[in-house]
Design a protein around this motif. Structure first.
Motif, PDB file in Angstrom:
ATOM      1  N   LEU A 130       0.821  -1.206   0.000  1.00 23.73           N
ATOM      2  CA  LEU A 130       0.000   0.000   0.000  1.00 23.73           C
ATOM      3  C   LEU A 130       0.860   1.262   0.000  1.00 23.73           C
ATOM      4  O   LEU A 130       0.557   2.237  -0.693  1.00 23.73           O
ATOM      5  CB  LEU A 130      -0.930   0.004   1.217  1.00 23.73           C
ATOM      6  N   ILE A 131       1.939   1.247   0.768  1.00 19.57           N
ATOM      7  CA  ILE A 131       2.838   2.403   0.819  1.00 19.57           C
ATOM      8  C   ILE A 131       3.437   2.673  -0.561  1.00 19.57           C
ATOM      9  O   ILE A 131       3.436   3.812  -1.050  1.00 19.57           O
ATOM     10  CB  ILE A 131       3.955   2.171   1.852  1.00 19.57           C
ATOM     11  N   ILE A 194      -5.992   4.637   5.253  1.00 16.96           N
ATOM     12  CA  ILE A 194      -7.399   4.550   4.835  1.00 16.96           C
ATOM     13  C   ILE A 194      -7.730   3.183   4.262  1.00 16.96           C
ATOM     14  O   ILE A 194      -8.779   2.598   4.570  1.00 16.96           O
ATOM     15  CB  ILE A 194      -7.719   5.670   3.827  1.00 16.96           C
ATOM     16  N   CYS A 195      -6.840   2.649   3.441  1.00 20.10           N
ATOM     17  CA  CYS A 195      -7.107   1.325   2.858  1.00 20.10           C
ATOM     18  C   CYS A 195      -7.137   0.241   3.925  1.00 20.10           C
ATOM     19  O   CYS A 195      -7.971  -0.671   3.861  1.00 20.10           O
ATOM     20  CB  CYS A 195      -6.056   0.991   1.795  1.00 20.10           C
ATOM     21  N   LYS A 196      -6.260   0.316   4.899  1.00 23.27           N
ATOM     22  CA  LYS A 196      -6.262  -0.677   5.992  1.00 23.27           C
ATOM     23  C   LYS A 196      -7.595  -0.641   6.729  1.00 23.27           C
ATOM     24  O   LYS A 196      -8.143  -1.684   7.101  1.00 23.27           O
ATOM     25  CB  LYS A 196      -5.114  -0.399   6.958  1.00 23.27           C
ATOM     26  N   ALA A 197      -8.128   0.572   6.939  1.00 21.57           N
ATOM     27  CA  ALA A 197      -9.425   0.698   7.612  1.00 21.57           C
ATOM     28  C   ALA A 197     -10.541   0.125   6.742  1.00 21.57           C
ATOM     29  O   ALA A 197     -11.425  -0.577   7.238  1.00 21.57           O
ATOM     30  CB  ALA A 197      -9.695   2.164   7.939  1.00 21.57           C
ATOM     31  N   LEU A 198     -10.491   0.395   5.449  1.00 25.00           N
ATOM     32  CA  LEU A 198     -11.529  -0.100   4.535  1.00 25.00           C
ATOM     33  C   LEU A 198     -11.435  -1.603   4.346  1.00 25.00           C
ATOM     34  O   LEU A 198     -12.457  -2.282   4.155  1.00 25.00           O
ATOM     35  CB  LEU A 198     -11.412   0.599   3.175  1.00 25.00           C
ATOM     36  N   PHE A 199     -10.225  -2.165   4.403  1.00 20.20           N
ATOM     37  CA  PHE A 199     -10.029  -3.601   4.187  1.00 20.20           C
ATOM     38  C   PHE A 199     -10.647  -4.440   5.308  1.00 20.20           C
ATOM     39  O   PHE A 199     -10.907  -5.625   5.129  1.00 20.20           O
ATOM     40  CB  PHE A 199      -8.548  -3.931   4.112  1.00 20.20           C
TER      41      PHE A 199
END
Length: 204
Positions: A130-131, A194-199
């Motif tokens: 992701l980074i 944000i992606c970690k939260a959405l995942f």
């Protein structure tokens, strides 16, 4: 529950996300919220929801979000024109290549991150993936916008930067290098968070 019902729910859910991302992008693109002041610099954040949307929704919907990004740039170039609006509006420049500068890099921001993330997550940690994806997504916007401006409008950009054609590339790197670096770092951090939260509610 049958497959048709599941498919309909997934479609409705993705459509809702697409509408939400589109709204966020347009608000960021047409208000000061898309530009975070940091000392003498301003960090552009408009491309970040496009990158996240590409990762979460796929390249087709990502391309649409990129188009919304481009549309917001086009709108602001005409509603609140400044020195660089010339490159983003054929109404101002009289040159249709302004549409290429305005839309193509933004649409690519909605496509490339999906494939970058899809490839990286097979081989490395998802957080690192992701980074790197956030970093590359940000650079796609910067590199293609500046690249197209250099290809189509080198003389005009040299005039704006008070440079010559011979040293234009050096002046461009010096003038946008810090901003581009800060934007890429901000993109990496926010895409990861944000992606970690959405995942958490999505199967990756």
């Amino acid at each position: 529950m049958n497959n048709l019902s599941i498919g309909s729910k997934n479609f409705a859910r993705d459509l809702t996300k697409l509408a939400l991302f589109s709204a966020i992008i347009f608000v960021l693109g047409t208000t000061p919220f898309g530009f975070i002041p940091l000392g003498a610099f301003k960090i552009v954040t408009i491309h970040i929801p496009v990158i996240i949307g590409s990762i979460m929704l796929g390249p087709k919907k990502g391309a649409f979000l990129g188009f919304v990004f481009g549309l917001s740039s086009f709108t602001m170039a005409n509603v609140q024109p400044n020195l660089t609006s010339y490159f983003f509006s054929p109404i101002i420049s009289g040159n249709l290549f302004s549409l290429v500068v305005c839309f193509v890099p933004r649409i690519l921001v909605g496509i490339i991150p999906y494939y970058v993330f899809k490839f990286l997550k097979k081989y490395i940690n998802i957080n690192v993936s992701l980074i790197i994806t956030g970093l590359i997504g940000s650079l796609v916007n910067t590199v293609f916008v500046l690249g197209f401006i250099y290809i189509f409008f080198a003389e005009k950009y040299a005039e704006i930067l008070n440079a010559t054609l011979d040293n234009l590339i050096t002046v461009i790197l010096a003038s946008v290098g810090v901003n581009a670096t800060l934007e890429a770092l901000a993109s990496s951090i926010l895409v990861l968070a944000i992606c970690k939260a959405l995942f958490k509610n999505t199967k990756v």
